[in-house]
Scaffold this motif. Structure first.
Motif, PDB file in Angstrom:
ATOM      1  N   ALA A 114       0.829  -1.206   0.000  1.00  0.00           N
ATOM      2  CA  ALA A 114       0.000   0.000   0.000  1.00  0.00           C
ATOM      3  C   ALA A 114       0.859   1.251   0.000  1.00  0.00           C
ATOM      4  CB  ALA A 114      -0.929  -0.016   1.208  1.00  0.00           C
ATOM      5  N   LEU A 115       1.960   1.232   0.730  1.00  0.00           N
ATOM      6  CA  LEU A 115       2.860   2.390   0.754  1.00  0.00           C
ATOM      7  C   LEU A 115       3.515   2.587  -0.600  1.00  0.00           C
ATOM      8  CD1 LEU A 115       4.564   1.877   4.239  1.00  0.00           C
ATOM      9  CD2 LEU A 115       2.917   3.658   3.613  1.00  0.00           C
ATOM     10  N   VAL A 116       3.935   1.506  -1.236  1.00  0.00           N
ATOM     11  CA  VAL A 116       4.546   1.615  -2.558  1.00  0.00           C
ATOM     12  C   VAL A 116       3.536   2.189  -3.551  1.00  0.00           C
ATOM     13  CG1 VAL A 116       5.547   0.314  -4.477  1.00  0.00           C
ATOM     14  CG2 VAL A 116       6.167  -0.277  -2.118  1.00  0.00           C
ATOM     15  N   ALA A 117       2.284   1.733  -3.445  1.00  0.00           N
ATOM     16  CA  ALA A 117       1.252   2.176  -4.387  1.00  0.00           C
ATOM     17  C   ALA A 117       0.987   3.672  -4.286  1.00  0.00           C
ATOM     18  CB  ALA A 117      -0.038   1.395  -4.135  1.00  0.00           C
ATOM     19  N   ARG A 118       1.225   4.262  -3.114  1.00  0.00           N
ATOM     20  CA  ARG A 118       0.988   5.700  -2.943  1.00  0.00           C
ATOM     21  C   ARG A 118       1.996   6.537  -3.713  1.00  0.00           C
ATOM     22  NH1 ARG A 118       0.501   6.731   3.380  1.00  0.00           N
ATOM     23  NH2 ARG A 118       0.211   8.877   2.614  1.00  0.00           N
ATOM     24  N   GLY A 119       3.125   5.954  -4.064  1.00  0.00           N
ATOM     25  CA  GLY A 119       4.117   6.662  -4.857  1.00  0.00           C
ATOM     26  C   GLY A 119       4.982   7.625  -4.086  1.00  0.00           C
ATOM     27  N   LEU A 120       4.874   7.623  -2.746  1.00  0.00           N
ATOM     28  CA  LEU A 120       5.680   8.524  -1.930  1.00  0.00           C
ATOM     29  C   LEU A 120       7.054   7.918  -1.677  1.00  0.00           C
ATOM     30  CD1 LEU A 120       2.982   9.560   0.699  1.00  0.00           C
ATOM     31  CD2 LEU A 120       3.704  10.820  -1.342  1.00  0.00           C
ATOM     32  N   PRO A 121       8.070   8.741  -1.451  1.00  0.00           N
ATOM     33  CA  PRO A 121       9.396   8.204  -1.129  1.00  0.00           C
ATOM     34  C   PRO A 121       9.348   7.413   0.177  1.00  0.00           C
ATOM     35  CG  PRO A 121       9.513  10.526  -1.740  1.00  0.00           C
ATOM     36  CD  PRO A 121       8.061  10.206  -1.573  1.00  0.00           C
ATOM     37  N   LEU A 122       9.957   6.248   0.183  1.00  0.00           N
ATOM     38  CA  LEU A 122       9.957   5.391   1.361  1.00  0.00           C
ATOM     39  C   LEU A 122      11.343   5.363   1.988  1.00  0.00           C
ATOM     40  CD1 LEU A 122       7.870   2.340   0.069  1.00  0.00           C
ATOM     41  CD2 LEU A 122       7.123   4.226   1.517  1.00  0.00           C
ATOM     42  N   PRO A 123      11.457   5.661   3.279  1.00  0.00           N
ATOM     43  CA  PRO A 123      12.766   5.590   3.936  1.00  0.00           C
ATOM     44  C   PRO A 123      13.207   4.147   4.107  1.00  0.00           C
ATOM     45  CG  PRO A 123      11.054   6.038   5.547  1.00  0.00           C
ATOM     46  CD  PRO A 123      10.386   6.074   4.205  1.00  0.00           C
ATOM     47  N   VAL A 124      14.468   3.872   3.837  1.00  0.00           N
ATOM     48  CA  VAL A 124      15.043   2.545   4.050  1.00  0.00           C
ATOM     49  C   VAL A 124      16.390   2.732   4.731  1.00  0.00           C
ATOM     50  CG1 VAL A 124      13.884   1.501   2.059  1.00  0.00           C
ATOM     51  CG2 VAL A 124      16.165   2.515   1.786  1.00  0.00           C
ATOM     52  N   PRO A 125      16.845   1.732   5.500  1.00  0.00           N
ATOM     53  CA  PRO A 125      18.154   1.862   6.140  1.00  0.00           C
ATOM     54  C   PRO A 125      19.265   1.998   5.097  1.00  0.00           C
ATOM     55  CG  PRO A 125      16.898   0.052   7.095  1.00  0.00           C
ATOM     56  CD  PRO A 125      16.170   0.476   5.865  1.00  0.00           C
ATOM     57  N   SER A 126      20.237   2.834   5.397  1.00  0.00           N
ATOM     58  CA  SER A 126      21.348   3.008   4.462  1.00  0.00           C
ATOM     59  C   SER A 126      22.196   1.745   4.377  1.00  0.00           C
ATOM     60  CB  SER A 126      22.213   4.198   4.890  1.00  0.00           C
ATOM     61  OG  SER A 126      22.608   4.074   6.245  1.00  0.00           O
ATOM     62  N   THR A 127      22.189   0.926   5.440  1.00  0.00           N
ATOM     63  CA  THR A 127      22.862  -0.366   5.417  1.00  0.00           C
ATOM     64  C   THR A 127      21.851  -1.437   5.035  1.00  0.00           C
ATOM     65  OG1 THR A 127      24.362   0.317   7.175  1.00  0.00           O
ATOM     66  CG2 THR A 127      24.180  -2.052   6.755  1.00  0.00           C
ATOM     67  N   ALA A 128      22.121  -2.172   3.972  1.00  0.00           N
ATOM     68  CA  ALA A 128      21.163  -3.164   3.489  1.00  0.00           C
ATOM     69  C   ALA A 128      20.967  -4.275   4.524  1.00  0.00           C
ATOM     70  CB  ALA A 128      21.643  -3.752   2.169  1.00  0.00           C
ATOM     71  N   ASN A 129      19.715  -4.582   4.805  1.00  0.00           N
ATOM     72  CA  ASN A 129      19.421  -5.705   5.699  1.00  0.00           C
ATOM     73  C   ASN A 129      19.246  -6.976   4.876  1.00  0.00           C
ATOM     74  OD1 ASN A 129      16.991  -4.842   4.504  1.00  0.00           O
ATOM     75  ND2 ASN A 129      15.774  -5.709   6.179  1.00  0.00           N
ATOM     76  N   ALA A 130      18.962  -8.082   5.532  1.00  0.00           N
ATOM     77  CA  ALA A 130      18.755  -9.366   4.851  1.00  0.00           C
ATOM     78  C   ALA A 130      17.633 -10.118   5.556  1.00  0.00           C
ATOM     79  CB  ALA A 130      20.038 -10.194   4.861  1.00  0.00           C
ATOM     80  N   ASP A 152      20.744   4.059   9.756  1.00  0.00           N
ATOM     81  CA  ASP A 152      19.982   3.058  10.501  1.00  0.00           C
ATOM     82  C   ASP A 152      19.506   3.575  11.851  1.00  0.00           C
ATOM     83  OD1 ASP A 152      21.279   1.913   8.379  1.00  0.00           O
ATOM     84  OD2 ASP A 152      21.755   0.052   9.398  1.00  0.00           O
ATOM     85  N   GLY A 153      20.412   4.234  12.592  1.00  0.00           N
ATOM     86  CA  GLY A 153      20.059   4.711  13.922  1.00  0.00           C
ATOM     87  C   GLY A 153      18.950   5.745  13.894  1.00  0.00           C
ATOM     88  N   GLY A 201      14.756  -5.186  10.046  1.00  0.00           N
ATOM     89  CA  GLY A 201      15.736  -5.985  10.765  1.00  0.00           C
ATOM     90  C   GLY A 201      16.214  -7.163   9.929  1.00  0.00           C
ATOM     91  N   ASN A 202      17.221  -7.859  10.428  1.00  0.00           N
ATOM     92  CA  ASN A 202      17.713  -9.064   9.763  1.00  0.00           C
ATOM     93  C   ASN A 202      17.015 -10.293  10.332  1.00  0.00           C
ATOM     94  OD1 ASN A 202      19.773  -7.759   8.159  1.00  0.00           O
ATOM     95  ND2 ASN A 202      20.947  -7.530  10.050  1.00  0.00           N
ATOM     96  N   LEU A 203      16.603 -11.188   9.464  1.00  0.00           N
ATOM     97  CA  LEU A 203      16.040 -12.464   9.899  1.00  0.00           C
ATOM     98  C   LEU A 203      16.287 -13.481   8.792  1.00  0.00           C
ATOM     99  CD1 LEU A 203      14.557 -14.104  11.998  1.00  0.00           C
ATOM    100  CD2 LEU A 203      12.407 -13.454  10.915  1.00  0.00           C
ATOM    101  N   CYS A 204      17.350 -14.240   8.949  1.00  0.00           N
ATOM    102  CA  CYS A 204      17.762 -15.194   7.918  1.00  0.00           C
ATOM    103  C   CYS A 204      17.480 -16.620   8.376  1.00  0.00           C
ATOM    104  CB  CYS A 204      19.245 -15.032   7.600  1.00  0.00           C
ATOM    105  SG  CYS A 204      19.656 -13.385   6.971  1.00  0.00           S
ATOM    106  N   VAL A 205      16.902 -17.401   7.490  1.00  0.00           N
ATOM    107  CA  VAL A 205      16.507 -18.769   7.782  1.00  0.00           C
ATOM    108  C   VAL A 205      17.199 -19.705   6.803  1.00  0.00           C
ATOM    109  CG1 VAL A 205      14.568 -20.379   7.929  1.00  0.00           C
ATOM    110  CG2 VAL A 205      14.267 -17.986   8.639  1.00  0.00           C
TER     111      VAL A 205
END
Length: 310
Positions: free
Chosen positions: A177-193, A252-253, A273-277
């Motif tokens: 739903a957030l993507v569909a709104r077309g607004l910029p989305l904040p993401v951590p500068s360090t890529a999570n997994a 990130d902080g 957050g990170n959550l790898c399985v």
């Protein structure tokens, strides 16, 4: 072979029915309310799930049960009544009905909550649920093993990572739903997994678990081998919608602090957050491999959400 599916009109249940019918299995839908009018599947209404649910008629002539129905995002007492007591009631009734195998779809929530560490969950990770929901699933697992030990009914436990596909509920739907709104989305500068599993791949695995000789008496993790970042996930969803997703890298902080200030720290943890399985044992022991890539699954999720909104 006849396979009964609880929660058969849910997000995952419908996919299991489709996969089973495609594989030539006799499928039975066990539901609280009716299936869509267009459905031709063998259907049994079982009402509310709990410690007093009457299962006997619905389980007559069934070889295996895939138990998907459960309570989530609800009152804490419902977790115990539905997820624990309801599951154990099903297990005891399955024994009485002569069901050979019960596949219980548990949850990755039986492990400590993903706290953003880089630790990977695998078959050696000790379950230690930190939420009422995870605790209810863990107690159901333990109770089913006791039933299996006392009666000889075969039990298989499957713990899926977050499931991706068209109509995915919860945080994935909110993200779409957030993507569909077309607004910029904040993401951590360090890529999570984070680990996920596609809807179709999980449906295939659950049917393998219902039939494979090596599955009985074991617990399995369900996850794709790849662990994309949330930034990549957002981009795939946007591509499925036919629009480029806009992301803004934030330290990130800063992003974590902002989420706490607005009372959304849990959402932050689950999305960023990170959550790898590691589901390597599942692939090796059951000869299973995810048939649909995560890229395709997330694009399909985006496309499905876009169709809903049109």
């Amino acid at each position: 072979m006849r396979v009964a599916v609880t929660g058969a009109n849910g997000f995952i249940g419908r996919a299991v029915l489709r996969a089973g019918q495609s594989a030539g299995l006799s499928m039975r839908a066990l539901v609280r309310t009716g299936m869509p009018a267009s459905s031709s599947v063998d259907e049994h209404w079982i009402g509310e799930i709990g410690p007093d649910t009457e299962w006997s008629g619905a389980l007559s002539g069934v070889d295996a049960v895939v138990h998907l129905a459960g309570a989530a995002h609800t009152a804490t007492d419902a977790y115990e009544r539905v997820n624990t007591e309801g599951t154990l009631r099903l297990g005891r009734c399955a024994v009485e009905a002569g069901v050979r195998r019960l596949v219980f779809v548990s949850s990755i929530a039986v492990y400590p909550a993903g706290s953003g560490t880089n630790e990977t969950i695998d078959t050696d990770t000790r379950p230690a649920p930190s939420t009422p929901y995870g605790g209810s699933k863990w107690r159901a697992e333990q109770g089913l093993w006791e039933i299996a030990s006392a009666t000889g009914m075969e039990v298989v436990v499957v713990r899926p990572a977050l499931v991706v596909g068209p109509g995915a509920p919860g945080n994935l739907r909110r993200l779409a739903a957030l993507v569909a709104r077309g607004l910029p989305l904040p993401v951590p500068s360090t890529a999570n997994a984070r680990s996920y599993v596609s809807l179709e791949s999980l449906a295939d695995l659950l049917l393998i678990a219902a039939r494979h000789p090596a599955a009985a008496g074991n617990s399995f993790l369900a996850a794709d081998a790849t662990t994309p970042s949330t930034r990549q996930v957002i981009q795939w969803i946007g591509e499925g919608m036919g629009r480029p997703a806009r992301v803004v890298p934030v330290p990130d902080g800063v992003l974590s602090l902002a989420s706490r200030l607005v009372g959304q720290s849990e959402v932050y943890r689950k999305l960023y957050g990170n959550l790898c399985v590691d589901a390597g044992r599942t692939r090796d022991q059951l000869d299973w491999s995810p048939g649909v890539s995560l890229e395709a699954a997330f694009r399909s999720l985006g496309a499905g959400f876009h169709r809903e909104q049109c």
